[in-house]
Each structure stands twice: as C-alpha cells, then as structure tokens.
Design a protein around this motif. Sequence first.
Motif, short mmCIF file in Angstrom:
data_model
loop_
_atom_site.label_atom_id
_atom_site.label_comp_id
_atom_site.label_asym_id
_atom_site.label_seq_id
_atom_site.Cartn_x
_atom_site.Cartn_y
_atom_site.Cartn_z
N PHE A 1 0.80 -1.23 0.00
CA PHE A 1 0.00 0.00 0.00
C PHE A 1 0.84 1.29 0.00
N ILE B 1 0.30 -3.03 -4.30
CA ILE B 1 -0.75 -3.92 -3.80
C ILE B 1 -0.13 -5.24 -3.36
N GLU C 1 -9.59 -1.64 1.45
CA GLU C 1 -8.79 -0.60 0.80
C GLU C 1 -9.41 0.74 1.17
N ASP D 1 -5.12 4.06 -7.88
CA ASP D 1 -6.31 4.11 -7.03
C ASP D 1 -7.59 4.28 -7.85
#
Length: 195
Positions: free
Chosen positions: A76, A94, A117, A157
């Motif tokens: 992340f 990820i 997330e 994102d």
Amino acid sequence: MQQVQEEDVRKKNRWKKEIWSWIKTVAIVLVMVSLVRAFLFTNYIVYGQSMMPTIHDGERIIVNKIGYEIGEPNRFDLVIFHATEDTDYIKRIIGIPGDHIFYENDTLYLNGESHDENFISNFRDEHESGKFTEDFSLEEVTGYDEVPKGYVFVLGDNRQNSLDSRHIGFVKIEDIVGKANLTYWPPKNFKFYHH
C-alpha cells in the motif's frame, strides 16, 4: 588623519569578512539542498487521473528516495517508478514478493484473506457503473501465481482509469525511485501519506 584611515580599513575588512561569511553560508546551503535533492528527496508533478482520489492531476508531491535503499517496499505504499526510459509513474503497491492476489466483487484478497482498501472506499462507493475494480487474478494478468522476488504488483487508485500492473506487468523494485511522502501544492491539498 592616520587614525581615520585605519578605521576605514578596519570597517572595509569587517565588511569583506561579513560578505565572505554570507557567501560561504549561502554556498553551503546550496550544496546541502542539492545533496538532499539528489540523494534523499525530490519533487514530482503528477499528470493524469490514475491516482484519484488520493492524488489529483497537477498536484506536486515530495518523494523520499532513500527509504528503499535501507528498507523494503511495503504493501500500500505510494511509489514513483521508471515505467519507461522517459516516463515515471506513480501507483500504489498492492502486492509484494510472495503475495498471491485476486479481486472478486470489488474486494482485494491477499494470500487468501480479504483486505479493506480504505484509501479508495469513498471513491469506490461513489462509482455508479458496475464494479470499481474488475475481477481478476494474478495468474490471469501476469501468468504468475505469486509476485516474484525483486518485484511488486501496483495499481492506480482510480481502477477504471489506470495503466498499471494489470497491463504493464510487475515493477522491478530496483526501478522504484522512491515513496511519495506528501502533497505540497496546491497548499489547500497539502497532506501526508500514511501507507
């Protein structure tokens, strides 16, 4: 008269010393800034919408270049990497080496466990047309069942508008420039990144 001339010479010498001191100070500061910029931090302007809502088109960010010299990338993290010889991308890690990844019903599964997330939850909830992140498995998009050693798997994102590891494959850790630490421009968007 002699005393006045000596006083003038002393004043000139003091001014010369003062000016020389300022020149040395400015030179040292410039060298230090150059070294910090070259080896520790740099700034980038983000182009495109692939990292919305986290980072918007035109925002300026500070990137920590030294972090991965002394540590490993974390899941992340927001990273800048060399996508081509001429282009750098910003994406979110990820998967790290050894991870098995798949998405199902807008849920990320890492090594068999679902993960929230939070960084995209509001944006995902506002998305009206179908799934925000289409279902896929690591095998389907890369041909590998887990992220290989020395590589990471990255996504933007804004999953509907991102050229990322689903298209370009894994990113070599050695191609990562650094971790995005904060947005500093425009000032109203100033923020630190925690992941």
